[in-house]
Design a protein around this motif. Structure first.
Motif, PDB file in Angstrom:
ATOM      1  N   ASP A  61       0.805  -1.227   0.000  1.00 45.04           N
ATOM      2  CA  ASP A  61       0.000   0.000   0.000  1.00 45.04           C
ATOM      3  C   ASP A  61       0.836   1.275   0.000  1.00 45.04           C
ATOM      4  O   ASP A  61       0.339   2.360   0.298  1.00 45.04           O
ATOM      5  N   GLY A  62       2.123   1.155  -0.305  1.00 42.43           N
ATOM      6  CA  GLY A  62       2.967   2.348  -0.381  1.00 42.43           C
ATOM      7  C   GLY A  62       3.601   2.751   0.930  1.00 42.43           C
ATOM      8  O   GLY A  62       4.297   3.771   0.990  1.00 42.43           O
ATOM      9  N   ARG A  89      -0.046  13.104 -12.155  1.00 42.55           N
ATOM     10  CA  ARG A  89      -1.419  13.408 -11.733  1.00 42.55           C
ATOM     11  C   ARG A  89      -1.742  12.842 -10.344  1.00 42.55           C
ATOM     12  O   ARG A  89      -2.803  13.111  -9.795  1.00 42.55           O
ATOM     13  N   GLN A  90      -0.777  12.092  -9.762  1.00 38.77           N
ATOM     14  CA  GLN A  90      -1.013  11.523  -8.434  1.00 38.77           C
ATOM     15  C   GLN A  90      -0.878  12.596  -7.359  1.00 38.77           C
ATOM     16  O   GLN A  90       0.032  13.428  -7.400  1.00 38.77           O
ATOM     17  N   VAL A  91      -1.766  12.569  -6.378  1.00 44.73           N
ATOM     18  CA  VAL A  91      -1.645  13.401  -5.185  1.00 44.73           C
ATOM     19  C   VAL A  91      -0.939  12.556  -4.129  1.00 44.73           C
ATOM     20  O   VAL A  91      -1.417  11.495  -3.734  1.00 44.73           O
ATOM     21  N   THR A  92       0.223  13.011  -3.675  1.00 41.31           N
ATOM     22  CA  THR A  92       1.071  12.202  -2.811  1.00 41.31           C
ATOM     23  C   THR A  92       0.797  12.464  -1.331  1.00 41.31           C
ATOM     24  O   THR A  92       0.193  13.479  -0.947  1.00 41.31           O
ATOM     25  N   GLY A  93       1.286  11.543  -0.495  1.00 43.17           N
ATOM     26  CA  GLY A  93       1.200  11.735   0.942  1.00 43.17           C
ATOM     27  C   GLY A  93       1.931  12.987   1.382  1.00 43.17           C
ATOM     28  O   GLY A  93       1.510  13.668   2.321  1.00 43.17           O
ATOM     29  N   TYR A  94       3.031  13.317   0.707  1.00 42.69           N
ATOM     30  CA  TYR A  94       3.768  14.544   1.019  1.00 42.69           C
ATOM     31  C   TYR A  94       2.874  15.761   0.860  1.00 42.69           C
ATOM     32  O   TYR A  94       2.847  16.654   1.719  1.00 42.69           O
ATOM     33  N   GLU A  95       2.130  15.823  -0.230  1.00 47.52           N
ATOM     34  CA  GLU A  95       1.272  16.982  -0.488  1.00 47.52           C
ATOM     35  C   GLU A  95       0.155  17.089   0.544  1.00 47.52           C
ATOM     36  O   GLU A  95      -0.151  18.176   1.034  1.00 47.52           O
ATOM     37  N   LYS A 140       0.160  15.901   3.611  1.00 46.99           N
ATOM     38  CA  LYS A 140       0.744  16.251   4.899  1.00 46.99           C
ATOM     39  C   LYS A 140       1.120  17.736   4.953  1.00 46.99           C
ATOM     40  O   LYS A 140       0.964  18.407   5.974  1.00 46.99           O
ATOM     41  N   ARG A 141       1.616  18.263   3.839  1.00 43.61           N
ATOM     42  CA  ARG A 141       2.121  19.644   3.835  1.00 43.61           C
ATOM     43  C   ARG A 141       1.014  20.686   3.649  1.00 43.61           C
ATOM     44  O   ARG A 141       1.062  21.771   4.242  1.00 43.61           O
ATOM     45  N   TYR A 142      -0.018  20.358   2.860  1.00 49.30           N
ATOM     46  CA  TYR A 142      -0.948  21.395   2.428  1.00 49.30           C
ATOM     47  C   TYR A 142      -2.358  21.305   2.998  1.00 49.30           C
ATOM     48  O   TYR A 142      -3.052  22.325   3.044  1.00 49.30           O
ATOM     49  N   LEU A 143      -2.820  20.117   3.412  1.00 52.02           N
ATOM     50  CA  LEU A 143      -4.236  20.002   3.801  1.00 52.02           C
ATOM     51  C   LEU A 143      -4.592  20.975   4.917  1.00 52.02           C
ATOM     52  O   LEU A 143      -5.639  21.627   4.877  1.00 52.02           O
ATOM     53  N   GLU A 144      -3.734  21.071   5.917  1.00 50.93           N
ATOM     54  CA  GLU A 144      -4.071  21.886   7.092  1.00 50.93           C
ATOM     55  C   GLU A 144      -3.826  23.368   6.849  1.00 50.93           C
ATOM     56  O   GLU A 144      -4.600  24.204   7.306  1.00 50.93           O
ATOM     57  N   ILE A 145      -2.778  23.706   6.102  1.00 44.73           N
ATOM     58  CA  ILE A 145      -2.411  25.123   6.000  1.00 44.73           C
ATOM     59  C   ILE A 145      -3.107  25.851   4.865  1.00 44.73           C
ATOM     60  O   ILE A 145      -3.115  27.076   4.824  1.00 44.73           O
ATOM     61  N   LEU A 146      -3.677  25.116   3.923  1.00 43.15           N
ATOM     62  CA  LEU A 146      -4.271  25.773   2.759  1.00 43.15           C
ATOM     63  C   LEU A 146      -5.788  25.691   2.799  1.00 43.15           C
ATOM     64  O   LEU A 146      -6.371  24.793   3.395  1.00 43.15           O
TER      65      LEU A 146
END
Length: 455
Positions: free
Chosen positions: A144-145, A441-447, A449-455
């Protein structure tokens, strides 16, 4: 049918050793091993005419309307598979892929390399290679990555009592040598769980066959020991990736064509032109030598590998004498080893298709020789430690920084279209473009983790 000596030897060995199954191996364009098993009674016909299969079902081989193809075993590659110890035994041979009329298939990676080796032979050269193969041993193989767990926390050259890696290497090397694949060195590499096993010098076709066998042997031995072997170029963000630094030389008969006594670094004019060819065409061949999205994480990312951090994955197009930051290294000359002048090409990773990779490397080097390319001055400094401005002044350009950049360089390459042939060239580019489009086109775990809360 009149059998030659090698074919007679194979048939006699099958009977004497009670071999009931013969696996015929070949690779698709992406370098994945394919296999079909035949009974001994079928083998004489396979030597004469080949075994038919549906080429349209193999990556890059044929379109539906031209699907009929033949796999013809090469008896010189016959070996008994040592991990199939129980009776009856199992053996394998590599195959050349043919069209129904008996002509070579231009989609066969083994034929691509043989064709380029033939061009070298016409110029009087034999191409020898010696790969240093790195890979990871993992406790598990998450689907599962998730981040896998390495089998140990060892580092470079570490020897830990009762180490799983130490026992693994002993078993793996024993198995390789039982198949006639000579090993020169083995040790723990720099990252946790990372191993290196170096194969002895051989002609490039034999080496490519050996690499394909090597990858399967490592996975078989790992499964026997309850662990997993992976040739992914960079599975861990914070650890070095796995490369396949490859030493190479051209010979004219028994004479090393790269050796010239008294020349700088004992490197001949032929050797200098070969390096110049590699440097000039390096961006074009990178998509083949580093064919996966993940390959560029090894070349450009992470501690121990990235520019300026003292790693050993080359990022810039230059050469140097015993300079491990350079793409092409001329190792220290050792008089006690005779005329052993060679060069080391350092960008290759262990997940490439070795037939295609050796073909494009040789093609670039031969182009340098044929056109008389001049070798630029070598890099004396740690290239990673230089500033961008300093590298520009020295004329040192970067390798492609992503699969996308590598594809664009390959698309413009007349050399690769010629070396690979139209069919393989077009399929490879289509497949790599599709891989890049899928990746971007994949949305990664990095993105997340970094952007969901702050944006």
């Amino acid at each position: 049918m009149v059998l030659d000596r090698q074919q007679e030897f194979v048939l006699r060995t099958l009977e004497e050793r009670d071999i009931r199954f013969i696996r015929l191996w070949f690779t698709d364009v992406l370098g994945f091993l394919k296999s079909v098993a035949v009974a001994p009674a079928e083998l004489e016909g396979a030597f004469a005419e080949g075994i038919g299969f549906d080429g349209s079902s193999i990556q890059g081989f044929a379109r539906v309307h031209e699907a009929d193809m033949l796999a013809k075993p090469d008896p010189s590659t016959f070996q008994i598979l040592p991990w199939r110890a129980e009776a009856p035994g199992v053996a394998r041979m590599f195959c050349d892929i043919l069209m129904p009329d008996g002509t070579p298939s231009f989609a066969d990676p083994r034929h691509v390399l043989k064709r380029t080796l033939g061009k070298a032979a016409d110029l009087g050269f034999t191409f020898y290679t010696h790969p240093e193969i790195e890979f990871f041993l993992l406790k598990d193989m998450p689907k599962d990555g998730r981040i896998p767990e390495p089998v140990d926390q060892g580092g470079y050259f570490d020897h830990t009592p009762h180490s799983a890696a130490h026992d693994f290497r002993r078993s793996a090397i024993t198995m390789l040598e039982s198949m006639g694949i000579s090993v020169e060195y083995s040790h723990h590499e720099g990252a946790p769980g990372q191993q290196e096993i170096d194969l002895r010098y051989a002609d490039a076709l034999t080496t490519a066959d050996n690499i394909m066998t090597f990858r399967l042997v490592m996975k078989e031995v790992a499964l026997e020991q309850g662990v997993h072997a992976s040739f992914m170029p960079k599975p861990f963000t914070d650890q070095a990736g796995s490369g396949m630094h490859t030493h190479m030389s051209l010979f004219e008969g028994d004479r090393n064509a790269f050796y010239e006594p008294g020349a700088e670094f004992q490197l001949s004019k032929v050797g200098r032109a070969f390096i110049a060819g590699l440097l000039r065409h390096a961006p074009e061949i990178t998509a083949v030598c580093n064919q996966w999205v993940n390959s560029y994480k090894r070349l450009w990312g992470g501690p121990g590998e990235s520019a300026g951090q003292g790693g050993e994955a080359p990022s810039y197009v230059c050469w140097g004498h015993n300079n491990r930051s350079a793409l092409v290294r001329v190792p220290m000359y050792k008089p006690q080893k005779g005329h052993a002048t060679r060069i080391e090409f350092r960008s290759l990773d262990t997940a490439c298709n070795p037939y295609l990779a050796f073909a494009v490397i040789l093609g670039a080097g031969l182009k340098g020789i044929e056109e008389g390319y001049e070798l630029p001055p070598g890099a004396e400094d740690d290239v990673w430690a230089l500033t961008p401005a300093e590298r520009r002044v020295l004329g040192i350009q970067p390798l492609p920084q992503s699969l996308d950049e590598a594809i664009k360089a390959m698309e413009r390459s007349e050399l690769l279209a010629d070396v690979l042939g139209e069919h393989v060239f077009d399929f490879f580019l289509r497949n790599k473009r599709a891989e890049w489009d899928d990746y971007r086109r994949q949305v990664t775990g990095y993105e997340r983790k970094r952007y969901l809360e702050i944006l």
